[in-house]
Design a protein around this motif. Sequence first.
Motif, PDB file in Angstrom:
ATOM      1  N   ARG A 152      29.957  81.806  38.240  1.00 45.48           N
ATOM      2  CA  ARG A 152      29.724  83.114  37.606  1.00 45.48           C
ATOM      3  C   ARG A 152      30.616  83.305  36.390  1.00 45.48           C
ATOM      4  NH1 ARG A 152      25.836  84.495  37.386  1.00 45.48           N
ATOM      5  NH2 ARG A 152      25.177  85.381  39.348  1.00 45.48           N
ATOM      6  N   LEU A 157      23.590  79.044  29.583  1.00 49.32           N
ATOM      7  CA  LEU A 157      23.057  79.242  30.935  1.00 49.32           C
ATOM      8  C   LEU A 157      21.608  78.752  31.005  1.00 49.32           C
ATOM      9  CD1 LEU A 157      23.629  80.502  33.759  1.00 49.32           C
ATOM     10  CD2 LEU A 157      22.606  82.606  32.904  1.00 49.32           C
ATOM     11  N   LEU A 206      13.555  85.029  46.246  1.00 51.95           N
ATOM     12  CA  LEU A 206      14.192  86.003  45.338  1.00 51.95           C
ATOM     13  C   LEU A 206      14.023  85.649  43.877  1.00 51.95           C
ATOM     14  CD1 LEU A 206      16.204  86.150  48.052  1.00 51.95           C
ATOM     15  CD2 LEU A 206      17.416  87.670  46.516  1.00 51.95           C
ATOM     16  N   LEU A 260      16.561  80.731  45.934  1.00 47.47           N
ATOM     17  CA  LEU A 260      17.025  81.257  44.645  1.00 47.47           C
ATOM     18  C   LEU A 260      16.549  80.388  43.487  1.00 47.47           C
ATOM     19  CD1 LEU A 260      20.633  82.068  45.878  1.00 47.47           C
ATOM     20  CD2 LEU A 260      18.798  83.712  45.444  1.00 47.47           C
ATOM     21  N   ARG A 271      21.345  75.212  31.648  1.00 46.54           N
ATOM     22  CA  ARG A 271      21.967  74.844  32.939  1.00 46.54           C
ATOM     23  C   ARG A 271      23.343  74.217  32.717  1.00 46.54           C
ATOM     24  NH1 ARG A 271      17.382  72.000  36.548  1.00 46.54           N
ATOM     25  NH2 ARG A 271      18.993  72.104  38.137  1.00 46.54           N
ATOM     26  N   ALA A 328      22.370  76.950  45.687  1.00 39.69           N
ATOM     27  CA  ALA A 328      23.637  77.370  46.303  1.00 39.69           C
ATOM     28  C   ALA A 328      24.825  77.298  45.353  1.00 39.69           C
ATOM     29  CB  ALA A 328      23.914  76.524  47.550  1.00 39.69           C
ATOM     30  N   SER A 340      24.309  86.515  33.842  1.00 41.07           N
ATOM     31  CA  SER A 340      23.591  85.917  34.971  1.00 41.07           C
ATOM     32  C   SER A 340      22.174  85.557  34.555  1.00 41.07           C
ATOM     33  CB  SER A 340      23.556  86.887  36.151  1.00 41.07           C
ATOM     34  OG  SER A 340      22.608  87.896  35.909  1.00 41.07           O
ATOM     35  N   ARG A 345      26.276  67.714  42.018  1.00 40.04           N
ATOM     36  CA  ARG A 345      26.505  69.160  42.104  1.00 40.04           C
ATOM     37  C   ARG A 345      27.168  69.558  43.434  1.00 40.04           C
ATOM     38  NH1 ARG A 345      25.607  70.161  36.762  1.00 40.04           N
ATOM     39  NH2 ARG A 345      23.776  71.443  36.333  1.00 40.04           N
ATOM     40  N   HIS A 372      16.365  86.065  32.105  1.00 38.90           N
ATOM     41  CA  HIS A 372      14.948  86.445  32.276  1.00 38.90           C
ATOM     42  C   HIS A 372      14.666  87.719  31.473  1.00 38.90           C
ATOM     43  CE1 HIS A 372      14.642  83.417  35.285  1.00 38.90           C
ATOM     44  NE2 HIS A 372      15.185  84.093  36.277  1.00 38.90           N
TER      45      HIS A 372
HETATM   46  N1  LIG Z   1      15.280  89.149  43.513  1.00 41.08           N
HETATM   47  C1  LIG Z   1      16.399  89.703  43.095  1.00 41.08           C
HETATM   48  O1  LIG Z   1      16.661  90.874  43.334  1.00 41.08           O
HETATM   49  C2  LIG Z   1      17.380  88.884  42.323  1.00 41.08           C
HETATM   50  C3  LIG Z   1      18.670  89.385  42.068  1.00 41.08           C
HETATM   51  C4  LIG Z   1      19.600  88.570  41.396  1.00 41.08           C
HETATM   52  C5  LIG Z   1      19.214  87.320  40.963  1.00 41.08           C
HETATM   53  N2  LIG Z   1      17.928  86.911  41.188  1.00 41.08           N
HETATM   54  C6  LIG Z   1      17.480  85.588  40.753  1.00 41.08           C
HETATM   55  O2  LIG Z   1      18.142  84.631  41.566  1.00 41.08           O
HETATM   56  C7  LIG Z   1      18.245  83.401  40.839  1.00 41.08           C
HETATM   57  C8  LIG Z   1      19.676  82.897  40.953  1.00 41.08           C
HETATM   58  O3  LIG Z   1      20.493  83.754  40.186  1.00 41.08           O
HETATM   59  P1  LIG Z   1      21.937  83.285  39.758  1.00 41.08           P
HETATM   60  O4  LIG Z   1      22.501  84.371  38.970  1.00 41.08           O
HETATM   61  O5  LIG Z   1      22.649  82.737  40.939  1.00 41.08           O
HETATM   62  O6  LIG Z   1      21.561  82.069  38.783  1.00 41.08           O
HETATM   63  P2  LIG Z   1      22.461  80.812  38.404  1.00 41.08           P
HETATM   64  O7  LIG Z   1      23.901  81.166  38.550  1.00 41.08           O
HETATM   65  O8  LIG Z   1      21.964  80.324  37.113  1.00 41.08           O
HETATM   66  O9  LIG Z   1      22.127  79.749  39.539  1.00 41.08           O
HETATM   67  C9  LIG Z   1      20.889  79.094  39.564  1.00 41.08           C
HETATM   68  C10 LIG Z   1      20.950  78.009  40.626  1.00 41.08           C
HETATM   69  O10 LIG Z   1      19.671  77.393  40.687  1.00 41.08           O
HETATM   70  C11 LIG Z   1      19.813  76.004  40.408  1.00 41.08           C
HETATM   71  N3  LIG Z   1      18.668  75.584  39.594  1.00 41.08           N
HETATM   72  C12 LIG Z   1      18.335  76.039  38.383  1.00 41.08           C
HETATM   73  N4  LIG Z   1      17.195  75.451  37.961  1.00 41.08           N
HETATM   74  C13 LIG Z   1      16.840  74.616  38.934  1.00 41.08           C
HETATM   75  C14 LIG Z   1      15.751  73.731  39.081  1.00 41.08           C
HETATM   76  N5  LIG Z   1      14.807  73.596  38.138  1.00 41.08           N
HETATM   77  N6  LIG Z   1      15.682  73.010  40.212  1.00 41.08           N
HETATM   78  C15 LIG Z   1      16.637  73.132  41.158  1.00 41.08           C
HETATM   79  N7  LIG Z   1      17.690  73.971  41.069  1.00 41.08           N
HETATM   80  C16 LIG Z   1      17.782  74.710  39.970  1.00 41.08           C
HETATM   81  C17 LIG Z   1      21.099  75.858  39.665  1.00 41.08           C
HETATM   82  O11 LIG Z   1      21.564  74.552  39.892  1.00 41.08           O
HETATM   83  P3  LIG Z   1      22.234  73.680  38.721  1.00 41.08           P
HETATM   84  O12 LIG Z   1      23.690  74.081  38.708  1.00 41.08           O
HETATM   85  O13 LIG Z   1      22.049  72.302  39.147  1.00 41.08           O
HETATM   86  O14 LIG Z   1      21.545  74.037  37.430  1.00 41.08           O
HETATM   87  C18 LIG Z   1      21.944  76.928  40.332  1.00 41.08           C
HETATM   88  O15 LIG Z   1      22.441  76.462  41.562  1.00 41.08           O
HETATM   89  C19 LIG Z   1      17.819  83.719  39.400  1.00 41.08           C
HETATM   90  O16 LIG Z   1      16.492  83.273  39.166  1.00 41.08           O
HETATM   91  C20 LIG Z   1      17.888  85.228  39.332  1.00 41.08           C
HETATM   92  O17 LIG Z   1      16.996  85.772  38.389  1.00 41.08           O
HETATM   93  C21 LIG Z   1      17.026  87.654  41.866  1.00 41.08           C
END
Ligand SMILES: NC(=O)c1ccc[n+]([C@@H]2O[C@H](COP(=O)([O-])OP(=O)(O)OC[C@H]3O[C@@H](n4cnc5c(N)ncnc54)[C@H](OP(=O)(O)O)[C@@H]3O)[C@@H](O)[C@H]2O)c1
Length: 306
Positions: free
Chosen positions: A300, A292, A218, A196, A295, A140, A37, A168, A42
């Motif tokens: 998942r 990842l 988040l 997100l 992108r 999303a 993920s 997308r 990060h």
């Molecule tokens: N705060 C917390 O406790 C917590 C817990 C878990 C995760 N997180 C964070 O939540 C985020 C999402 O996690 P994930 O595992 O779902 O990640 P992921 O599967 O990589 O999904 C990221 C999403 O963001 C979009 N995206 C990425 N870069 C973008 C950009 N520059 N502009 C617009 N959209 C963008 C992606 O779209 P595309 O498909 O178009 O690339 C995808 O829909 C991460 O940053 C993660 O670190 C936080």
Amino acid sequence: MRALTTTNDGTVEFAEVPEPTCTSSELLVRVTASTISRGDLHAARLSPPGTPMGLDVAGVVVEAAADGSGPSVGTRVMGYAARAGGWAEKAAVDSSLLVPVPKALSDDLAAALPNSGLAALAGLEASGFLLGSRVLVTGATGGVGRLAVQLAHLSGAEVTGLVSSPERREQLAGFDWLTAVTADEAQGPFDLIVDLVGGEVLSRALSWVAEGGVVASLAQTASETASVPLFWFAMHKGARLVSVYNSEGQREAGRGVRRLGLLGRLAETKRIDPQITRTTSWEEAPGLLAALGRRELEGRTVVRVS
Ligand SMILES: NC(=O)c1ccc[n+]([C@@H]2O[C@H](COP(=O)([O-])OP(=O)(O)OC[C@H]3O[C@@H](n4cnc5c(N)ncnc54)[C@H](OP(=O)(O)O)[C@@H]3O)[C@@H](O)[C@H]2O)c1
């Protein structure tokens, strides 16, 4: 034991490391599956070289917690490894973030739930009551986003998912109750925005919040910094911008265990689907982590550890 650990350039590599030493409330789990993920990405960039990676854990308890909390030896479990280590033959997981896996749920599905599911629930909880609320989830199409939109829908919200481009949108086609929009199409107002992505997306999303609404931030998936207009709070009466972490407060009143249990039951009865798009050996994890970052992975990815 064998584990995937950080290097000094943001990548990961296999290394022989000592088995983790458990605290009194941690259990030792022989890992069978984990996920890749963005949180791992990060962490790989920020952690010192040699740090074991992997936030999600599915496997079998091989050593019970010294304080007697949590499942017994031999139980099939899923959990969130708060100090990482899911990409290893054995991981230490706190009993407050570990539950037995429901019988009908595979290890792969179980591994895909903890990190993303806890994050999605924490984001949705930021505004309290969801029935009839207008909820926007940014990012999303990601692993957390796909669970967040489903959980919001289950809770009775009107759900909109923000996608990064019109193409997308296709990735969310299975959710016929969802409105998928790009940032140029989104208007609001939304009672809750679960962000997100961060950066420019968060900056724009701030203007779509309803009076009294909540923006739950988040993530900083995007590299740029978000900016909050000076008069944002005056322009959106009663609105709140809050920062949310999935591992926060999970020990209180058994919240982590109850939430993981809920996610397991919802997945077992097919009311939510973590949408695993790829299942592969953990040998592939270094390359997939890099993909990842570019992108190139959608949904998942689950890695099988043994
Ligand atoms: N705060 C917390 O406790 C917590 C817990 C878990 C995760 N997180 C964070 O939540 C985020 C999402 O996690 P994930 O595992 O779902 O990640 P992921 O599967 O990589 O999904 C990221 C999403 O963001 C979009 N995206 C990425 N870069 C973008 C950009 N520059 N502009 C617009 N959209 C963008 C992606 O779209 P595309 O498909 O178009 O690339 C995808 O829909 C991460 O940053 C993660 O670190 C936080």
